[in-house]
Design a protein around this motif. Structure first.
Motif, PDB file in Angstrom:
ATOM      1  N   GLY A 254       0.803  -1.205   0.000  1.00 45.69           N
ATOM      2  CA  GLY A 254       0.000   0.000   0.000  1.00 45.69           C
ATOM      3  C   GLY A 254       0.838   1.258   0.000  1.00 45.69           C
ATOM      4  O   GLY A 254       1.970   1.264  -0.470  1.00 45.69           O
ATOM      5  N   LEU A 255       0.289   2.301   0.521  1.00 46.42           N
ATOM      6  CA  LEU A 255       0.925   3.602   0.487  1.00 46.42           C
ATOM      7  C   LEU A 255       1.535   3.915   1.831  1.00 46.42           C
ATOM      8  O   LEU A 255       0.871   4.413   2.721  1.00 46.42           O
ATOM      9  N   VAL A 256       2.812   3.667   1.968  1.00 50.68           N
ATOM     10  CA  VAL A 256       3.441   3.903   3.253  1.00 50.68           C
ATOM     11  C   VAL A 256       4.706   4.701   3.016  1.00 50.68           C
ATOM     12  O   VAL A 256       5.420   4.470   2.056  1.00 50.68           O
ATOM     13  N   SER A 257       4.967   5.663   3.862  1.00 47.98           N
ATOM     14  CA  SER A 257       6.188   6.443   3.693  1.00 47.98           C
ATOM     15  C   SER A 257       7.360   5.722   4.336  1.00 47.98           C
ATOM     16  O   SER A 257       7.190   4.825   5.149  1.00 47.98           O
ATOM     17  N   PHE A 258       8.557   6.155   3.950  1.00 47.88           N
ATOM     18  CA  PHE A 258       9.751   5.522   4.509  1.00 47.88           C
ATOM     19  C   PHE A 258       9.776   5.654   6.031  1.00 47.88           C
ATOM     20  O   PHE A 258      10.103   4.715   6.738  1.00 47.88           O
ATOM     21  N   LYS A 259       9.384   6.809   6.519  1.00 48.07           N
ATOM     22  CA  LYS A 259       9.370   7.054   7.964  1.00 48.07           C
ATOM     23  C   LYS A 259       8.441   6.066   8.673  1.00 48.07           C
ATOM     24  O   LYS A 259       8.839   5.404   9.630  1.00 48.07           O
ATOM     25  N   GLU A 260       7.216   5.966   8.173  1.00 48.31           N
ATOM     26  CA  GLU A 260       6.263   5.037   8.774  1.00 48.31           C
ATOM     27  C   GLU A 260       6.827   3.624   8.770  1.00 48.31           C
ATOM     28  O   GLU A 260       6.711   2.869   9.736  1.00 48.31           O
ATOM     29  N   LEU A 261       7.451   3.276   7.638  1.00 48.98           N
ATOM     30  CA  LEU A 261       7.965   1.934   7.452  1.00 48.98           C
ATOM     31  C   LEU A 261       9.112   1.646   8.410  1.00 48.98           C
ATOM     32  O   LEU A 261       9.121   0.641   9.131  1.00 48.98           O
ATOM     33  N   ALA A 262      10.087   2.541   8.450  1.00 48.12           N
ATOM     34  CA  ALA A 262      11.246   2.347   9.307  1.00 48.12           C
ATOM     35  C   ALA A 262      10.809   2.200  10.761  1.00 48.12           C
ATOM     36  O   ALA A 262      11.336   1.375  11.507  1.00 48.12           O
ATOM     37  N   ASN A 263       9.808   2.977  11.140  1.00 50.96           N
ATOM     38  CA  ASN A 263       9.303   2.859  12.509  1.00 50.96           C
ATOM     39  C   ASN A 263       8.736   1.480  12.772  1.00 50.96           C
ATOM     40  O   ASN A 263       9.046   0.845  13.786  1.00 50.96           O
ATOM     41  N   LYS A 264       7.917   1.007  11.854  1.00 49.01           N
ATOM     42  CA  LYS A 264       7.289  -0.294  12.052  1.00 49.01           C
ATOM     43  C   LYS A 264       8.329  -1.407  12.121  1.00 49.01           C
ATOM     44  O   LYS A 264       8.186  -2.368  12.856  1.00 49.01           O
ATOM     45  N   MET A 265       9.363  -1.276  11.298  1.00 54.94           N
ATOM     46  CA  MET A 265      10.364  -2.324  11.237  1.00 54.94           C
ATOM     47  C   MET A 265      11.373  -2.225  12.375  1.00 54.94           C
ATOM     48  O   MET A 265      12.141  -3.151  12.607  1.00 54.94           O
ATOM     49  N   GLY A 266      11.394  -1.100  13.043  1.00 57.36           N
ATOM     50  CA  GLY A 266      12.316  -0.945  14.161  1.00 57.36           C
ATOM     51  C   GLY A 266      13.769  -0.852  13.746  1.00 57.36           C
ATOM     52  O   GLY A 266      14.663  -1.218  14.499  1.00 57.36           O
ATOM     53  N   HIS A 267      14.026  -0.338  12.535  1.00 60.19           N
ATOM     54  CA  HIS A 267      15.406  -0.169  12.110  1.00 60.19           C
ATOM     55  C   HIS A 267      15.947   1.176  12.550  1.00 60.19           C
ATOM     56  O   HIS A 267      15.222   2.153  12.623  1.00 60.19           O
ATOM     57  N   SER A 268      17.253   1.207  12.788  1.00 55.28           N
ATOM     58  CA  SER A 268      17.882   2.494  13.022  1.00 55.28           C
ATOM     59  C   SER A 268      18.174   3.089  11.662  1.00 55.28           C
ATOM     60  O   SER A 268      18.950   2.548  10.890  1.00 55.28           O
ATOM     61  N   SER A 269      17.506   4.194  11.352  1.00 59.80           N
ATOM     62  CA  SER A 269      17.677   4.747  10.024  1.00 59.80           C
ATOM     63  C   SER A 269      17.936   6.242  10.104  1.00 59.80           C
ATOM     64  O   SER A 269      17.482   6.919  11.025  1.00 59.80           O
ATOM     65  N   VAL A 270      18.665   6.739   9.128  1.00 66.36           N
ATOM     66  CA  VAL A 270      18.988   8.151   9.054  1.00 66.36           C
ATOM     67  C   VAL A 270      18.602   8.643   7.672  1.00 66.36           C
ATOM     68  O   VAL A 270      18.798   7.932   6.686  1.00 66.36           O
ATOM     69  N   THR A 271      18.042   9.832   7.615  1.00 64.13           N
ATOM     70  CA  THR A 271      17.731  10.434   6.327  1.00 64.13           C
ATOM     71  C   THR A 271      18.674  11.604   6.078  1.00 64.13           C
ATOM     72  O   THR A 271      18.793  12.484   6.919  1.00 64.13           O
ATOM     73  N   ILE A 272      19.336  11.591   4.930  1.00 66.99           N
ATOM     74  CA  ILE A 272      20.271  12.653   4.577  1.00 66.99           C
ATOM     75  C   ILE A 272      19.697  13.425   3.400  1.00 66.99           C
ATOM     76  O   ILE A 272      19.376  12.839   2.360  1.00 66.99           O
ATOM     77  N   ILE A 273      19.560  14.757   3.573  1.00 64.75           N
ATOM     78  CA  ILE A 273      19.073  15.573   2.454  1.00 64.75           C
ATOM     79  C   ILE A 273      20.256  15.866   1.546  1.00 64.75           C
ATOM     80  O   ILE A 273      21.175  16.592   1.929  1.00 64.75           O
ATOM     81  N   GLU A 274      20.229  15.319   0.343  1.00 65.18           N
ATOM     82  CA  GLU A 274      21.325  15.565  -0.593  1.00 65.18           C
ATOM     83  C   GLU A 274      21.128  16.879  -1.320  1.00 65.18           C
ATOM     84  O   GLU A 274      22.086  17.588  -1.596  1.00 65.18           O
ATOM     85  N   SER A 275      19.885  17.170  -1.648  1.00 67.04           N
ATOM     86  CA  SER A 275      19.615  18.470  -2.254  1.00 67.04           C
ATOM     87  C   SER A 275      18.168  18.835  -2.027  1.00 67.04           C
ATOM     88  O   SER A 275      17.307  17.967  -1.837  1.00 67.04           O
ATOM     89  N   PHE A 276      17.920  20.134  -2.027  1.00 65.82           N
ATOM     90  CA  PHE A 276      16.576  20.653  -1.780  1.00 65.82           C
ATOM     91  C   PHE A 276      16.457  21.943  -2.570  1.00 65.82           C
ATOM     92  O   PHE A 276      17.189  22.891  -2.324  1.00 65.82           O
ATOM     93  N   SER A 277      15.562  21.971  -3.540  1.00 61.62           N
ATOM     94  CA  SER A 277      15.457  23.192  -4.337  1.00 61.62           C
ATOM     95  C   SER A 277      14.057  23.360  -4.891  1.00 61.62           C
ATOM     96  O   SER A 277      13.257  22.429  -4.901  1.00 61.62           O
ATOM     97  N   ASN A 278      13.801  24.582  -5.333  1.00 62.02           N
ATOM     98  CA  ASN A 278      12.531  24.896  -5.954  1.00 62.02           C
ATOM     99  C   ASN A 278      12.836  25.345  -7.370  1.00 62.02           C
ATOM    100  O   ASN A 278      13.638  26.233  -7.576  1.00 62.02           O
ATOM    101  N   LYS A 279      12.223  24.700  -8.347  1.00 61.44           N
ATOM    102  CA  LYS A 279      12.592  25.009  -9.729  1.00 61.44           C
ATOM    103  C   LYS A 279      11.445  24.761 -10.684  1.00 61.44           C
ATOM    104  O   LYS A 279      10.389  24.269 -10.299  1.00 61.44           O
TER     105      LYS A 279
END
Lengths: 238, 238
Positions: free
Chosen positions: A79-104
């Motif tokens: 179904g429709l699950v975000s990475f955050k929701e998923l990582a929480n359910k799975m109990g993994h230690s996870s880190v999110t790194i923003i590689e780039s963020f822009s408006n274009k």
DNA sequence: CAGTGGTCTAGACCACGCT
DNA sequence: GCGTGGTCTAGACCACTGT
């Protein structure tokens, strides 16, 4: 949700999950449940249908609703699950790194694919998901600004879905997902830990609001050894 | 199916597919449909729910049922579909080659995984799917003999599902599917055209009857360049 | 036979969009 | 205010399973 039938679904789901109704047993009959929850049988049946679609039970004519074995059939991944929701359910230690963020302005390809107007601008967010110190997933999000205003790096570090649903109060409704396997690009090699891997799993996600507007396109690129997708499907989704 | 609501679903599906209700238009209201089909609104709603789950329409409160763009969202690939059904829909020239066909005791691993009794035997069928003269897919089927008696090589050359449903009159109900990517085995290299490929897409399928008995396990191994899986998912499957 | 789920009905009230 | 879909009801009849 405040619907009666959805609340009943949630209660039954919890009861199955915590073992009140173990696998291979039969739920109370629809009539009994209707009495217990002080409601009508059709309302109970709506709740049971959700359980059935999600793979919790199998209805047996003349017998009752059989509880299926979650160990064998469950999968918080569908179904429709975000990475955050998923990582929480799975109990993994996870880190999110923003590689780039822009408006274009979107590329012409994206403009066509997302059916955007000339003046529309998008947020382009590249995020790398690190699991157990390894860079496993590259998420490339393209989000229509006019539908999702006020996005920030900080929000992306948490959950974009959470922002959309709980801050903007918009309702995410459905998505088309497409899975393929490709050769890694230079970008993949630069941003992910791909030593020794020669392919990458690409999941393209077209995500829509309740009013059927496409507001986000996400390309999720997974190292093949860590990719796993589980699905529960009914032959006739009646 | 002889149900009213399922017949209505099929009629509406056909009407959408052949352009009677084009994308971006609104279906007749539930009340109108109820009159047209001389039935009650709840019955119409059951038909519309199936359309909604399959991605044909999006319901808009206060407005109506919006027809979605099939081009953008459709995919005959989701759910429980056999290779034969699929190849037909896609219009590919495909050939099925029976690599092996035997009846044997299951391995202890399979015996555990399929919860078989000591005396149970299985059909083991290895089939290679050739598309445009290339050996693309290896299907390894393990089918419990006591549930699916009388299987033959000839049946396997056609469609096992067809035999089960139309000859044995058994009802296939649901499946768990699991997607992963692995390194090809010797067997894969021997049986498939894998020159230059270093990975293989593995789809494991656990397939159940209506009475919730597991009767078949299939491991489908796809050359990565030809693999594509499309899914339509709703966030809350109510 | 009694009990189960599967279908269908006719009507009610609500929340929402539009004009 | 009117028409839309969303929820809920109380009851009916059927097909199937078990005893």
């Amino acid at each position: 949700m405040l619907n009666k039938y959805y609340m009943i679904f949630e209660e039954l789901e919890a009861a199955i999950r915590n073992g009140k109704y173990p696998p291979e047993t039969i739920l109370p009959s629809e009539n009994e449940l209707a009495e217990q929850y002080n409601t009508s049988r059709e309302t109970i049946r709506k709740a049971l249908n959700i359980l059935s679609q999600k793979g919790y039970i199998q209805k047996l004519r003349g017998k009752g609703s059989l509880v299926l074995d979650l160990e064998k059939l469950q999968f918080p991944i569908s179904g429709l699950v975000s990475f955050k929701e998923l990582a929480n359910k799975m109990g993994h230690s996870s880190v999110t790194i923003i590689e780039s963020f822009s408006n274009k302005k979107p590329s012409s390809l994206l403009q066509k694919e997302m059916q955007l107007r000339k003046e529309d601008t998008i947020w382009e967010v590249f995020r790398v998901r690190e699991i157990n110190q390894e860079r496993i997933i590259l998420d490339k999000d393209y989000i229509v600004e006019k539908y999702v205003p006020g996005l920030t790096k900080e929000i992306c570090r948490n959950s974009i879905f959470d922002y959309i649903e709980n801050e903007l109060n918009l309702k995410i409704s459905f998505a088309k997902k497409e899975f393929t396997v490709e050769e890694p690009t230079e970008e993949d090699y630069n941003l992910l830990d791909l030593e020794g891997f020669h392919s990458i799993v690409v999941v393209k996600n077209y995500i829509y609001f309740e009013n059927a507007t496409l507001f986000q396109f996400t390309e999720s690129r997974h190292r093949p050894d860590k990719f796993r997708f589980v699905d529960f499907a009914r032959r006739n989704e009646a």
